[in-house]
Design an enzyme around this catalytic site. Structure first.
Site, PDB file in Angstrom:
ATOM      1  N   GLY A  55       0.925  -1.299  -0.045  1.00 44.02           N
ATOM      2  CA  GLY A  55      -0.016  -0.050  -0.038  1.00 44.02           C
ATOM      3  C   GLY A  55       0.772   1.189  -0.011  1.00 44.02           C
ATOM      4  O   GLY A  55       0.467   2.356   0.809  1.00 44.02           O
ATOM      5  N   LEU A  56       1.953   1.201  -0.840  1.00 42.29           N
ATOM      6  CA  LEU A  56       2.654   2.313  -1.020  1.00 42.29           C
ATOM      7  C   LEU A  56       3.350   3.081   0.433  1.00 42.29           C
ATOM      8  O   LEU A  56       3.203   4.268   0.290  1.00 42.29           O
ATOM      9  CB  LEU A  56       2.068   3.423  -1.724  1.00 42.29           C
ATOM     10  CG  LEU A  56       2.057   2.862  -3.489  1.00 42.29           C
ATOM     11  CD1 LEU A  56       0.921   4.020  -3.969  1.00 42.29           C
ATOM     12  CD2 LEU A  56       3.239   2.639  -4.167  1.00 42.29           C
ATOM     13  N   CYS A 113      -2.254   2.390  -9.708  1.00 38.78           N
ATOM     14  CA  CYS A 113      -2.833   3.018  -8.362  1.00 38.78           C
ATOM     15  C   CYS A 113      -4.442   3.426  -8.709  1.00 38.78           C
ATOM     16  O   CYS A 113      -4.606   3.826  -9.708  1.00 38.78           O
ATOM     17  CB  CYS A 113      -2.110   4.361  -7.904  1.00 38.78           C
ATOM     18  SG  CYS A 113      -0.508   4.243  -8.054  1.00 38.78           S
ATOM     19  N   LYS A 148       5.174   2.781 -16.330  1.00 40.73           N
ATOM     20  CA  LYS A 148       5.058   1.417 -15.777  1.00 40.73           C
ATOM     21  C   LYS A 148       3.800   1.092 -15.732  1.00 40.73           C
ATOM     22  O   LYS A 148       2.923   1.338 -15.417  1.00 40.73           O
ATOM     23  CB  LYS A 148       5.663   1.231 -14.372  1.00 40.73           C
ATOM     24  CG  LYS A 148       5.766  -0.180 -14.097  1.00 40.73           C
ATOM     25  CD  LYS A 148       6.533  -0.375 -12.714  1.00 40.73           C
ATOM     26  CE  LYS A 148       6.588  -1.617 -12.295  1.00 40.73           C
ATOM     27  NZ  LYS A 148       7.266  -1.780 -10.981  1.00 40.73           N
ATOM     28  N   ASN A 175       3.836  -4.360 -13.607  1.00 37.98           N
ATOM     29  CA  ASN A 175       3.703  -4.583 -12.073  1.00 37.98           C
ATOM     30  C   ASN A 175       3.127  -5.792 -12.003  1.00 37.98           C
ATOM     31  O   ASN A 175       2.951  -6.532 -12.688  1.00 37.98           O
ATOM     32  CB  ASN A 175       2.791  -3.212 -11.986  1.00 37.98           C
ATOM     33  CG  ASN A 175       3.145  -2.598 -10.448  1.00 37.98           C
ATOM     34  OD1 ASN A 175       3.207  -3.305  -9.608  1.00 37.98           O
ATOM     35  ND2 ASN A 175       3.407  -1.357 -10.512  1.00 37.98           N
ATOM     36  N   THR A 176       2.628  -5.858 -10.689  1.00 40.70           N
ATOM     37  CA  THR A 176       2.081  -7.057 -10.143  1.00 40.70           C
ATOM     38  C   THR A 176       0.652  -7.494 -10.595  1.00 40.70           C
ATOM     39  O   THR A 176       0.042  -6.696 -10.945  1.00 40.70           O
ATOM     40  CB  THR A 176       1.997  -6.946  -8.543  1.00 40.70           C
ATOM     41  OG1 THR A 176       1.405  -5.874  -8.020  1.00 40.70           O
ATOM     42  CG2 THR A 176       3.628  -6.796  -8.036  1.00 40.70           C
ATOM     43  N   GLY A 226       9.563  -8.807 -14.032  1.00 42.46           N
ATOM     44  CA  GLY A 226       8.412  -9.823 -13.799  1.00 42.46           C
ATOM     45  C   GLY A 226       9.204 -11.187 -13.415  1.00 42.46           C
ATOM     46  O   GLY A 226       9.299 -11.825 -14.514  1.00 42.46           O
ATOM     47  N   GLY A 248      13.135  -7.411  -9.219  1.00 48.23           N
ATOM     48  CA  GLY A 248      12.191  -7.278  -8.260  1.00 48.23           C
ATOM     49  C   GLY A 248      12.317  -8.354  -6.902  1.00 48.23           C
ATOM     50  O   GLY A 248      13.312  -8.263  -6.042  1.00 48.23           O
TER      51      GLY A 248
HETATM   52  C1  LIG Z   1       7.200  -5.760  -1.900  1.00 45.22           C
HETATM   53  C2  LIG Z   1       6.785  -4.994  -3.236  1.00 45.22           C
HETATM   54  C3  LIG Z   1       6.568  -3.532  -3.166  1.00 45.22           C
HETATM   55  C4  LIG Z   1       6.568  -3.008  -4.447  1.00 45.22           C
HETATM   56  N1  LIG Z   1       6.317  -1.588  -4.497  1.00 45.22           N
HETATM   57  C5  LIG Z   1       6.161  -1.131  -5.717  1.00 45.22           C
HETATM   58  C6  LIG Z   1       5.931   0.319  -5.923  1.00 45.22           C
HETATM   59  O1  LIG Z   1       6.241   1.171  -4.979  1.00 45.22           O
HETATM   60  N2  LIG Z   1       5.806   0.718  -7.191  1.00 45.22           N
HETATM   61  C7  LIG Z   1       6.016  -0.166  -8.259  1.00 45.22           C
HETATM   62  O2  LIG Z   1       5.668   0.442  -9.326  1.00 45.22           O
HETATM   63  N3  LIG Z   1       6.098  -1.259  -8.278  1.00 45.22           N
HETATM   64  C8  LIG Z   1       6.079  -2.007  -7.148  1.00 45.22           C
HETATM   65  N4  LIG Z   1       6.230  -3.298  -6.733  1.00 45.22           N
HETATM   66  C9  LIG Z   1       6.073  -4.009  -8.114  1.00 45.22           C
HETATM   67  C10 LIG Z   1       7.728  -4.442  -8.869  1.00 45.22           C
HETATM   68  O3  LIG Z   1       8.398  -3.288  -9.012  1.00 45.22           O
HETATM   69  C11 LIG Z   1       7.651  -5.232  -9.829  1.00 45.22           C
HETATM   70  O4  LIG Z   1       6.960  -4.335 -10.900  1.00 45.22           O
HETATM   71  C12 LIG Z   1       6.821  -6.776  -9.559  1.00 45.22           C
HETATM   72  O5  LIG Z   1       7.015  -7.142  -8.355  1.00 45.22           O
HETATM   73  C13 LIG Z   1       7.140  -7.427 -10.759  1.00 45.22           C
HETATM   74  O6  LIG Z   1       8.783  -7.831 -10.721  1.00 45.22           O
HETATM   75  P1  LIG Z   1       9.448  -9.143  -9.912  1.00 45.22           P
HETATM   76  O7  LIG Z   1       8.638 -10.494 -10.159  1.00 45.22           O
HETATM   77  O8  LIG Z   1      10.580  -8.951 -10.383  1.00 45.22           O
HETATM   78  O9  LIG Z   1       9.139  -8.598  -8.506  1.00 45.22           O
HETATM   79  C14 LIG Z   1       6.274  -3.714  -5.690  1.00 45.22           C
HETATM   80  C15 LIG Z   1       6.572  -5.309  -5.473  1.00 45.22           C
HETATM   81  C16 LIG Z   1       6.744  -5.807  -4.372  1.00 45.22           C
HETATM   82  C17 LIG Z   1       6.918  -7.422  -4.437  1.00 45.22           C
END
Ligand SMILES: Cc1cc2nc3c(=O)[nH]c(=O)nc-3n(C[C@H](O)[C@H](O)[C@H](O)COP(=O)(O)O)c2cc1C
Length: 286
Positions: A55-56, A113, A148, A175-176, A226, A248
Site C-alpha cells: 500500500g505504498l 494506483c 510502468k 507491475n504485479t 516480472g 524485483g
Molecule cells: C514488496 C513489493 C513492493 C512493490 N512496490 C512497488 C512500488 O512502490 N511501485 C511500483 O511501481 N511497483 C512496485 N512493486 C512491483 C515491482 O516493482 C515489480 O514490478 C513486480 O514485483 C514484478 O517484478 P518481480 O517479479 O521481479 O518482483 C512492488 C513489488 C513488491 C514485491
C-alpha cells in the site's frame, strides 16, 4: 535496474554491494504525503511467488528530496523515482517537485494506483486515463519518464500505444498481477487488504508475453520486469524485445540478485560471442 519497492532507496544496500555497477536504481513508490501503507499482514509467499499489499508505504516526496536525493547526487548509478498518485494532479505535482533536483535522473510513473476520482479503478487499466497521467507528468518535468504498465488490463498494447503517444520516453512492464490467498483455518483472506499483487517467478511467463507484445507494438524502449531471477531470465526478456530489465522479488530471496543477473547476462554474452547486447534485443521476434 532494480524494480520499485524491492530495493528501498538503494541506500540500504550501498554499504553491502557495489551498487554503482547497476544500470539504474528505481526507488520505492513515492507519494506527495508520507504513507503508512496497508494493514498487516502485507506479504504472503505463494507457490513460486510473493503476494504483497504494502500500500505504498513511503516517506513522501519532500523527505525524499531532502534526505535521499543529496546522497544519490554523489552516486554514478542513476536513480529514478517511482511516483504514485490518486489523481492526475497528484502525479503532475510530484513530477514538478522532482524536476531539477540533483541526484534524480528520471521518473517512473506507476499507473497501477486507484484513481480516486474515477471510483477506484487503476489509472493503467484503460488507455485514456493512462494517457492523461502520462501527458500531465510529461508537461510538468524535463526529466525522462518511464511509464510502468499494469498487467491487470485486457488491453496492455492499447495502453502502451496511447502512453507512447502521450509523451512517455520508455515503457516498463509489468507491475504485479492481482491475486489473493485464503487461510482455510480461519476462513479469512491472508492479506490484511484481502487482495494484493503477485510477483516473482510465478508471473514470469505472463510478463514475458506482455513484453513481447508491447515491444512489437511501440517504437519506444521497453524495460522488462516480472520474475527475473537469473541472467538467463533477463536474456529471455531482452530476446522478447526489452532494452533493459528490472529485478524485483528475487532480491528478497537473494539480496545479490541484481548483481547475479548482471553477471549472468555477461556470462551468456561471452559464451555466445556477443559484443553488444543490442544484437539480442527482440531476437525472438525476428
Ligand atoms: C514488496 C513489493 C513492493 C512493490 N512496490 C512497488 C512500488 O512502490 N511501485 C511500483 O511501481 N511497483 C512496485 N512493486 C512491483 C515491482 O516493482 C515489480 O514490478 C513486480 O514485483 C514484478 O517484478 P518481480 O517479479 O521481479 O518482483 C512492488 C513489488 C513488491 C514485491
Amino acid at each position: 535496474m532494480t524494480a520499485a519497492g524491492t530495493f528501498g532507496y538503494g541506500t540500504e544496500y550501498s554499504h553491502l554491494f557495489d551498487i554503482q555497477k547497476l544500470g539504474a536504481i528505481v526507488c520505492k513508490g513515492t507519494t506527495l504525503e508520507p504513507r503508512d501503507g496497508n494493514p498487516q499482514p502485507r506479504l504472503v509467499e505463494t507457490t513460486s511467488g510473493l503476494l504483497n499489499s504494502i500500500g505504498l508505504q513511503n516517506i513522501g516526496v519532500k523527505a525524499l528530496i531532502k534526505e535521499k536525493a543529496p546522497i544519490w547526487a554523489n552516486w554514478r548509478v542513476p536513480v529514478m523515482v517511482n511516483i504514485a498518485g490518486e489523481t492526475v494532479d497528484d502525479y503532475a505535482q510530484l513530477a514538478k517537485e522532482l524536476d531539477g533536483v540533483a541526484g534524480i535522473s528520471g521518473i517512473e510513473v506507476n499507473i497501477s494506483c486507484p484513481n480516486v476520482k474515477a471510483g477506484g479503478a487503476e489509472f493503467g487499466v484503460n488507455p485514456e486515463s493512462a494517457a492523461r497521467v502520462t501527458a500531465a507528468v510529461k508537461s510538468a518535468t524535463s526529466l525522462p519518464i518511464l511509464v510502468k504498465l499494469t498487467p491487470n488490463t485486457g488491453d496492455i498494447v492499447g495502453v502502451a500505444a496511447t502512453v507512447a503517444e502521450a509523451g512517455a520516453d520508455a515503457i516498463s512492464l509489468i507491475n504485479t498481477v492481482k491475486g489473493m490467498a485464503i487461510d482455510i483455518a480461519t476462513r479469512r483472506p491472508l492479506l490484511g487488504n484481502r487482495t494484493g499483487g503477485l510477483s516473482g517467478p510465478a508471473i514470469k511467463p505472463i510478463a514475458l508475453s506482455m513484453v513481447y507484445e508491447v515491444a512489437s507494438a511501440v517504437e519506444l524502449p521497453v524495460i522488462g520486469c516480472g520474475g527475473i531471477t537469473t541472467g538467463n531470465d533477463a536474456i529471455e526478456f531482452i530476446m522478447a524485445g526489452a532494452s533493459a530489465i528490472q529485478v524485483g522479488t528475487a532480491s528478497f530471496v537473494n539480496p545479490r540478485a541484481p548483481f547475479d543477473v548482471l553477471e549472468g547476462i555477461e556470462r551468456f554474452m561471452q559464451k555466445e560471442g556477443i559484443k553488444d547486447i543490442a544484437e539480442l534485443i527482440g531476437a525472438a521476434r525476428r
